[in-house]
Design an enzyme around this catalytic site. Structure first.
Site, PDB file in Angstrom:
ATOM      1  N   SER A  99       0.816  -1.215   0.000  1.00  0.00           N
ATOM      2  CA  SER A  99       0.000   0.000   0.000  1.00  0.00           C
ATOM      3  C   SER A  99       0.851   1.268   0.000  1.00  0.00           C
ATOM      4  CB  SER A  99      -0.953  -0.047   1.193  1.00  0.00           C
ATOM      5  OG  SER A  99      -1.943   0.941   1.110  1.00  0.00           O
ATOM      6  N   ASP A 239      -2.427   6.176  -3.427  1.00  0.00           N
ATOM      7  CA  ASP A 239      -1.294   5.513  -2.790  1.00  0.00           C
ATOM      8  C   ASP A 239      -0.808   4.391  -3.700  1.00  0.00           C
ATOM      9  OD1 ASP A 239      -3.460   3.837  -2.405  1.00  0.00           O
ATOM     10  OD2 ASP A 239      -2.820   3.172  -0.430  1.00  0.00           O
ATOM     11  N   ASP A 241      -1.105   1.167  -4.069  1.00  0.00           N
ATOM     12  CA  ASP A 241      -1.997   0.171  -4.680  1.00  0.00           C
ATOM     13  C   ASP A 241      -3.361   0.746  -5.009  1.00  0.00           C
ATOM     14  OD1 ASP A 241      -2.854   0.422  -2.032  1.00  0.00           O
ATOM     15  OD2 ASP A 241      -3.458  -1.678  -1.886  1.00  0.00           O
ATOM     16  N   ASP A 243      -5.909   1.973  -3.286  1.00  0.00           N
ATOM     17  CA  ASP A 243      -7.146   1.811  -2.533  1.00  0.00           C
ATOM     18  C   ASP A 243      -7.452   3.067  -1.712  1.00  0.00           C
ATOM     19  OD1 ASP A 243      -5.204   1.509  -0.592  1.00  0.00           O
ATOM     20  OD2 ASP A 243      -5.971  -0.385   0.200  1.00  0.00           O
TER      21      ASP A 243
END
Length: 444
Positions: A99, A239, A241, A243
């Site tokens: 992340s 960010d 990834d 999400d």
């Protein structure tokens, strides 16, 4: 608490905390688990950090050795994995990503066949297998050995889905995108271009080592400067990834998750689409959000920190909007996880339909100053329940009344207690946290 799997998967420094062997064993267990009654189908995505390739291949080796088939989305976003899993009849999905963490960390997130984070009992069973507590699993042989298939088409279908959700053209809108040198580097611009926006992009040159480095949602100052320098209408930072999404309005103001919940919650209520008239947030959301929702006639439900818990509450009650200040926003009519790209599209819907700037949409929500400090402890629960600590906490709460609050929270990933105060001034917040921390340190 789980040994390896936290609220956001198994995460740690690559080959120190999270090793290639761990990924192989996770693949072995999931490949076996989902091939007991039929040939398992598991889809895998990854972000742009260097170690993601190592973990991807280790997972594939484990999955296929246990008799399930692996389908590779390659570099993609966490929400795209959740989308593909739930729409294309996969048994589960795996995202290799840490992340918003730096490149040397990595993680393995596992998503069930409905697009939600996998059940805790399966995580526990995998931990036991990793630690050798349970007996070795059988290997597939002959025709039973699994296969690995390129499945980039799944990522393309997700992009098409995002584009289909937009209700209006973005023509004449000047939009900035900070892709964090991560998963949206090859996705975000193409989506906004297809919708007609004039796009300006930073953080879209990943090299395996620069994901989240001085860019993205955790370094919003770069996008703020970029929006002002280029006179943009709005900016969105993701960010690693994707999400999470943090926005920047035309004045350069940071529009974090609490603002997004307010703007979108109010819009959904006005259009009769806010199920249960309720927005789900966490205990760490700003007091200003709760007061603004009350003023707008909107109810709210508080959960513990973690988008996993926000999602569980939304599923249980049938609510359609929830999230965290960090930018994890869940629109449950469209997705089962926080989705940064979806959040950006939903904010654009409000801006275009209301014909108002993002700054105007946010101006009726007043943020309370916050101050947070971490205290390292040995026994988190014992400190939280300590009589002197609780006495000081109640004393501060009584003094603040409705004009602030003090929160003590156990970290889910570190041996620390997070002490956070909200009050009318920054100085008062700092004073209250220091008093609370002093009592905690005296009782360690």
């Amino acid at each position: 608490m789980s040994k390896y799997f936290g609220t956001d998967g198994f995460r740690g420094e690559a080959n120190k905390v999270l090793k290639a062997d761990d990924a192989y064993k996770i693949g072995r267990y999931l490949g076996w688990y989902y091939s007991r009654e039929h040939r398992g189908r598991i889809v895998i995505g990854k972000d742009t950090r260097r170690s993601s390739y190592m973990f991807e291949y280790a997972l594939v080796a484990g999955i296929t050795a246990s008799g399930s088939d692996a389908f590779l989305l390659h570099v993609t976003t966490t929400p795209s994995v959740a989308y593909v899993v739930r729409t294309e009849e996969f048994d589960c999905g795996i995202m290799v990503s840490a992340s918003h963490n730096p490149y040397y960390d990595n993680g393995i997130k596992i998503i069930d066949g409905n697009g939600h984070k996998i059940a805790s009992d399966i995580e526990e069973a995998m931990e036991n297998y990793i630690d050798g507590i349970v007996e070795e699993l059988p290997f597939a042989t002959g025709e039973a050995v699994g296969t690995a298939t390129d499945y980039a088409i799944g990522r393309n279908r997700y992009i098409g889905y995002l584009i289909s959700l937009a209700t209006r053209s973005y023509k004449n809108m000047r939009v900035g995108l900070d892709c964090s040198n991560g998963s949206t580097s090859s996705i975000a611009k193409s989506v906004f271009d297809a919708l007609g926006a004039k796009t300006y992009v930073i953080g879209n040159e990943p090299n395996g080592l620069n994901i989240n480095k001085d860019c993205g949602s955790t370094h919003i100052e770069n996008l703020q400067k970029f929006v002002l320098e280029n006179k943009l209408d709005v900016g969105f930072a993701f960010d690693g990834d994707a999400d999470r999404c943090i926005a920047v309005d035309e004045t350069g103001m940071e529009v974090h998750g609490d603002y997004i919940l307010y703007v979108c919650g109010k819009y959904l209520k006005e259009n009769g689409r806010l199920e249960g008239n309720t927005v789900v947030a966490t205990i760490m959301s700003n007091l200003g959000l709760f007061k603004a929702l009350e003023k707008s006639g909107i109810d709210y439900l508080k959960t513990t920190v973690g988008d996993k818990y926000v999602n569980e509450a939304m599923v249980e009650h049938g609510y359609v909007l929830g999230g965290e200040q960090s930018g994890h926003i869940i629109f449950s009519k469209h997705a089962t996880t926080g989705d940064g790209m979806l959040t950006a599209i939903m904010l654009m819907e409000v801006i275009l339909e209301k014909k108002q700037s993002l700054h105007t949409l946010c101006e009726n929500m007043k943020m309370y100053p916050q101050y947070l400090q971490n205290v390292r402890v040995i026994d988190k629960k014992a400190i939280i329940e300590n009589e002197a600590v609780q006495r000081k906490k109640h004393e501060i709460e009584k003094m603040l009344g409705e004009n602030g609050r003090i929160i003590l929270r156990e970290s889910g990933t570190e041996p620390v207690i997070r002490v956070m105060a909200e009050a009318t001034t920054d100085e008062l917040c700092r004073q209250l946290v220091e008093k609370m921390v002093s009592v905690i340190e005296d009782n360690i």
